[in-house]
Structures are given as structure tokens and as C-alpha cells.
Write a protein that holds these residues in place. Structure first.
Motif, mmCIF file in Angstrom:
data_model
loop_
_atom_site.group_PDB
_atom_site.id
_atom_site.type_symbol
_atom_site.label_atom_id
_atom_site.label_comp_id
_atom_site.label_asym_id
_atom_site.label_seq_id
_atom_site.Cartn_x
_atom_site.Cartn_y
_atom_site.Cartn_z
ATOM 1 N N VAL A 292 1.276 -0.942 0.248
ATOM 2 C CA VAL A 292 0.342 0.616 -0.054
ATOM 3 C C VAL A 292 1.128 1.112 0.385
ATOM 4 C CG1 VAL A 292 -1.736 1.519 1.214
ATOM 5 C CG2 VAL A 292 -1.998 -0.983 1.178
ATOM 6 N N VAL A 293 0.753 1.860 -0.743
ATOM 7 C CA VAL A 293 1.720 3.182 -1.110
ATOM 8 C C VAL A 293 0.608 4.597 -0.647
ATOM 9 C CG1 VAL A 293 2.840 4.807 -3.070
ATOM 10 C CG2 VAL A 293 2.153 2.451 -3.006
ATOM 11 N N THR A 294 0.892 5.271 0.572
ATOM 12 C CA THR A 294 -0.011 5.948 1.830
ATOM 13 C C THR A 294 0.579 6.912 1.215
ATOM 14 O OG1 THR A 294 1.686 5.586 3.248
ATOM 15 C CG2 THR A 294 -0.132 4.372 3.462
ATOM 16 N N GLY A 295 1.584 7.293 1.090
ATOM 17 C CA GLY A 295 1.972 8.791 0.723
ATOM 18 C C GLY A 295 3.761 8.948 1.154
ATOM 19 N N MET A 296 4.393 9.806 1.539
ATOM 20 C CA MET A 296 5.450 10.441 1.538
ATOM 21 C C MET A 296 5.727 12.146 1.666
ATOM 22 S SD MET A 296 8.585 9.433 -0.585
ATOM 23 C CE MET A 296 10.113 9.663 0.741
ATOM 24 N N GLY B 132 2.614 2.880 -9.400
ATOM 25 C CA GLY B 132 2.623 2.044 -10.862
ATOM 26 C C GLY B 132 3.765 1.028 -9.853
ATOM 27 N N ALA B 133 4.369 -0.046 -11.304
ATOM 28 C CA ALA B 133 4.987 -1.422 -10.612
ATOM 29 C C ALA B 133 6.259 -0.422 -9.663
ATOM 30 C CB ALA B 133 5.977 -1.739 -11.984
ATOM 31 N N ASN B 134 6.947 0.235 -10.427
ATOM 32 C CA ASN B 134 7.875 0.385 -9.123
ATOM 33 C C ASN B 134 7.472 1.079 -7.413
ATOM 34 O OD1 ASN B 134 10.581 0.627 -10.853
ATOM 35 N ND2 ASN B 134 9.366 1.849 -12.144
ATOM 36 N N GLU B 135 6.312 1.873 -7.426
ATOM 37 C CA GLU B 135 5.633 2.359 -6.839
ATOM 38 C C GLU B 135 5.122 1.226 -5.299
ATOM 39 O OE1 GLU B 135 5.184 3.343 -9.089
ATOM 40 O OE2 GLU B 135 6.866 5.705 -9.239
ATOM 41 N N ASP B 136 4.677 -0.116 -6.394
ATOM 42 C CA ASP B 136 3.980 -1.080 -5.494
ATOM 43 C C ASP B 136 5.161 -2.032 -5.184
ATOM 44 O OD1 ASP B 136 1.616 -2.699 -5.278
ATOM 45 O OD2 ASP B 136 2.604 -3.816 -6.529
ATOM 46 N N GLU B 137 6.168 -1.692 -5.722
ATOM 47 C CA GLU B 137 7.279 -2.489 -5.023
ATOM 48 C C GLU B 137 7.954 -2.268 -3.870
ATOM 49 O OE1 GLU B 137 8.626 -5.635 -5.278
ATOM 50 O OE2 GLU B 137 7.843 -6.482 -7.535
ATOM 51 N N GLY C 102 9.433 5.644 -9.465
ATOM 52 C CA GLY C 102 9.655 5.452 -10.819
ATOM 53 C C GLY C 102 10.626 6.381 -11.809
ATOM 54 N N ARG C 103 10.597 6.603 -13.175
ATOM 55 C CA ARG C 103 10.793 7.229 -14.433
ATOM 56 C C ARG C 103 10.158 9.120 -13.973
ATOM 57 N NH1 ARG C 103 10.220 7.239 -19.851
ATOM 58 N NH2 ARG C 103 12.313 8.957 -20.805
ATOM 59 N N GLY C 104 8.657 7.878 -14.048
ATOM 60 C CA GLY C 104 7.652 9.849 -13.978
ATOM 61 C C GLY C 104 8.025 10.160 -12.830
ATOM 62 N N GLY C 105 8.411 9.728 -11.539
ATOM 63 C CA GLY C 105 8.896 10.503 -10.029
ATOM 64 C C GLY C 105 9.457 11.020 -10.374
ATOM 65 N N GLN C 106 11.048 10.364 -11.335
ATOM 66 C CA GLN C 106 12.430 11.631 -11.175
ATOM 67 C C GLN C 106 11.793 12.606 -12.258
ATOM 68 O OE1 GLN C 106 15.162 8.328 -12.990
ATOM 69 N NE2 GLN C 106 14.877 6.794 -10.711
ATOM 70 N N TYR C 107 11.525 12.132 -13.018
ATOM 71 C CA TYR C 107 10.508 13.427 -13.391
ATOM 72 C C TYR C 107 10.221 14.783 -12.868
ATOM 73 C CZ TYR C 107 9.589 16.066 -17.916
ATOM 74 O OH TYR C 107 9.362 16.568 -18.914
ATOM 75 N N LEU C 108 9.333 13.957 -11.715
ATOM 76 C CA LEU C 108 8.074 14.782 -11.652
ATOM 77 C C LEU C 108 8.830 15.530 -9.656
ATOM 78 C CD1 LEU C 108 5.376 16.587 -9.606
ATOM 79 C CD2 LEU C 108 5.862 13.937 -8.795
ATOM 80 N N CYS D 268 -3.135 1.993 -4.172
ATOM 81 C CA CYS D 268 -2.572 0.484 -4.165
ATOM 82 C C CYS D 268 -2.882 0.443 -5.951
ATOM 83 C CB CYS D 268 -3.602 -0.591 -3.560
ATOM 84 S SG CYS D 268 -3.797 -0.438 -1.736
ATOM 85 N N ARG D 269 -2.122 -0.272 -6.281
ATOM 86 C CA ARG D 269 -1.986 -0.150 -7.839
ATOM 87 C C ARG D 269 -2.779 -0.940 -8.480
ATOM 88 N NH1 ARG D 269 2.390 -3.821 -11.715
ATOM 89 N NH2 ARG D 269 2.654 -2.715 -13.308
ATOM 90 N N PRO D 270 -3.030 -0.159 -9.467
ATOM 91 C CA PRO D 270 -4.529 -0.926 -10.061
ATOM 92 C C PRO D 270 -3.705 -0.966 -12.026
ATOM 93 C CG PRO D 270 -4.831 1.310 -10.400
ATOM 94 C CD PRO D 270 -2.851 1.403 -9.717
ATOM 95 N N PRO D 271 -3.731 -2.903 -12.026
ATOM 96 C CA PRO D 271 -3.148 -4.114 -12.712
ATOM 97 C C PRO D 271 -2.747 -3.384 -14.184
ATOM 98 C CG PRO D 271 -5.335 -5.455 -11.640
ATOM 99 C CD PRO D 271 -4.926 -3.699 -10.818
ATOM 100 N N GLN D 272 -2.207 -3.745 -14.150
ATOM 101 C CA GLN D 272 -1.553 -2.998 -15.483
ATOM 102 C C GLN D 272 -1.749 -1.852 -15.802
ATOM 103 O OE1 GLN D 272 -3.543 -5.790 -16.273
ATOM 104 N NE2 GLN D 272 -1.616 -7.613 -16.003
#
Ligand code: URA
Length: 259
Positions: free
Chosen positions: A98-102, A117-122, A129-135, A158-162
Motif C-alpha cells: 500500500v503506497v500511502t504517501g511520503m 505504478g510497478a516501482n511504487e508497488d514494489e 519510477g521514471r515519472g517520479g524522477q521527472y516530477l 494500491c496499484r491498479p493492475p497493468q
């Protein structure tokens, strides 16, 4: 800058939007109702009332930020602990974390994305992930970061599948967590990235292009909107409008009373 000056500033911004959008394209503060858009001064805010656990269990939906069927949390810690074992929607079956926040617990800006996404879920962390680094680069360009003055969370935890869009019932099941996070952290501004966050927080179905460059309001806190970093990575034509939106955010923040 005093309140009168700020009112003038908002009026000019709103009039500009009105003239380019043929009418009231967003909810503007009423005359004399201006303070509604301003965050309450931190020292004037009453701490959320802590209720005895037994009352909290029984007291369903008595707070506008509460999740339907779930009692009001007495602290951010309690919210996070509850969210970690949440099974309010189908996404609990496929998530890893579960990705609550930071971020900072007294943020100037509360950044809202769509969902992990996948990286956040991990990793259990938002926008890594890449989008996060850009953010992070966007935020850095206007003096913001998740380690100094921002908090980052998503509409769904929570990550929506795919990486599909979160469904309406998933958003409804989850958005109360976000509402209460915002209520606890009391940011000066909310910054929504992407269509899902923008539409959820404004309650509108308009295209994102019609929602950006305006000062909306969510929980009586100014809300501004831009594209999603992942979308901009896919479509570089959006880089210029994002830069305009970042400047819009920065200007608004600079007009706010300092702590
Ligand atoms: N996209 C989002 O909207 N949020 C994240 O946390 C990661 C990617």
C-alpha cells in the motif's frame, strides 16, 4: 501582501479565466468569501479532536473527510496503519504494498498523483519510477521537493493492475484516506497531476486542458492542476504548458502568507 491585495490578485486571475473561457469556468471565491480559499493559519487551527476509540468505532461518517463505513482517524499514523491492511476494494488482491504517501508533515504543497505504478508497488513509496524522477525535477525547478516542503500521495493507494486507470468504485473506496491526509497536513496548496487526480478533486469531467491554469478549491485549500509526468514523458509537447503551470503554482505560493 495583505488580504485586499490578494483578493485583487485572485480577481484578476479569475477575470482572465472568465474572459478566455466564456463564463465562470471554475468555482471562484464569492466576494467577501475570499478567506475560504486561504488555508487557515497554522497556529489558529484546532488540533483534530481525539475521540475515545469506542466512540470512534461507532461514529460512522460524521466527518466529511471520513471514509464511508470507516471511523475518523485520530492521527496520520493511525490512518497509515489502517490503510496498510485495507481491503476496501479489489486492488488489495493484486497489490504488493500500500503506497500511502511520503514527504514533509507541514507541507507547503501537497502533490496528488493517480495511483502507484510497478516501482511504487514494489517499494511502497509514491512517484519513485521514471515519472517520479521527472516530477522531482519539476518540483526542484520551482524550489520544491519531497524532502523540504512537499508531501506526495495518490488518489488510490494500491496499484491498479497493468497500470490501468483506477475505477470509480476504487476511487470512492480510497479517496477518504487522501481527504483525511490533507486534513491532517493542512498544506497551503494542493497540486494535482494528471486527469484522474484533477477530475477527482474538482468533481468535474472536463478535459485536463480546461482545468489547468485556474485556482480551484478543495477542502477550502487552493488547488492547481497540471499534466501527469508520465504523460509528459510520452508527449514532449506538454512540457511548455507544464512549465507554465509550475510558474502558476510558484506565483500562487509566493502570494501566500509566510508561516
Ligand atoms: N504515477 C502516479 O500517479 N503516482 C505514483 O505514485 C507513481 C506513478
Amino acid at each position: 501582501m495583505n488580504e485586499q491585495h490578494l483578493q485583487k490578485y485572485y480577481n484578476i486571475v479569475n477575470q482572465l479565466h472568465d474572459s478566455t473561457h466564456g463564463g465562470f469556468a471554475c468555482r471562484h471565491p464569492e466576494k467577501g468569501d475570499f478567506t475560504k480559499l486561504m488555508p487557515a493559519k497554522k497556529h489558529e487551527q484546532a488540533a483534530p479532536e481525539a475521540k475515545p476509540a469506542s466512540t470512534r468505532q461507532q461514529n460512522l461518517i460524521e466527518d466529511e473527510n471520513a471514509l464511508p463505513g470507516v471511523s475518523v482517524f485520530s492521527s496520520l499514523e493511525e490512518l497509515i496503519n489502517t490503510a496498510k491492511s485495507c481491503d476496501r476494494c479489489r486492488l488489495c488482491h493484486t497489490r504488493k504494498n500500500v503506497v500511502t504517501g511520503m514527504g514533509i508533515l507541514t507541507p507547503d504543497v501537497f502533490v496528488v498523483g493517480e495511483g502507484p505504478g510497478a516501482n511504487e508497488d514494489e517499494q511502497g513509496l509514491p512517484f519513485v519510477g521514471r515519472g517520479g524522477q521527472y516530477l522531482d525535477k519539476w518540483l526542484d525547478s520551482i524550489g520544491l521537493s519531497r524532502t523540504t516542503n512537499c508531501y506526495i500521495a495518490n488518489i488510490v493507494k494500491c496499484r491498479p493492475p497493468q497500470n490501468r486507470d483506477p475505477m470509480k468504485d476504487e476511487i470512492e473506496a480510497c479517496v477518504g484516506y487522501l481527504n483525511q491526509q490533507i486534513a491532517f497536513l493542512k498544506p497551503k496548496i494542493i497540486f494535482a497531476c494528471g486527469r484522474i487526480a484533477a477530475q477527482t478533486l474538482t468533481g468535474r469531467t472536463s478535459a485536463l486542458v480546461a482545468l489547468r491554469q485556474k485556482i480551484h478549491s478543495y477542502q477550502d485549500i487552493p488547488l492547481v492542476i497540471t499534466y501527469h509526468p508520465a504523460g509528459v514523458l510520452r508527449n514532449p509537447d506538454l512540457r511548455r504548458p507544464v512549465w507554465e503551470d509550475l510558474k502558476f503554482l510558484k506565483n500562487l505560493l509566493e502570494e501566500m502568507p509566510k508561516d
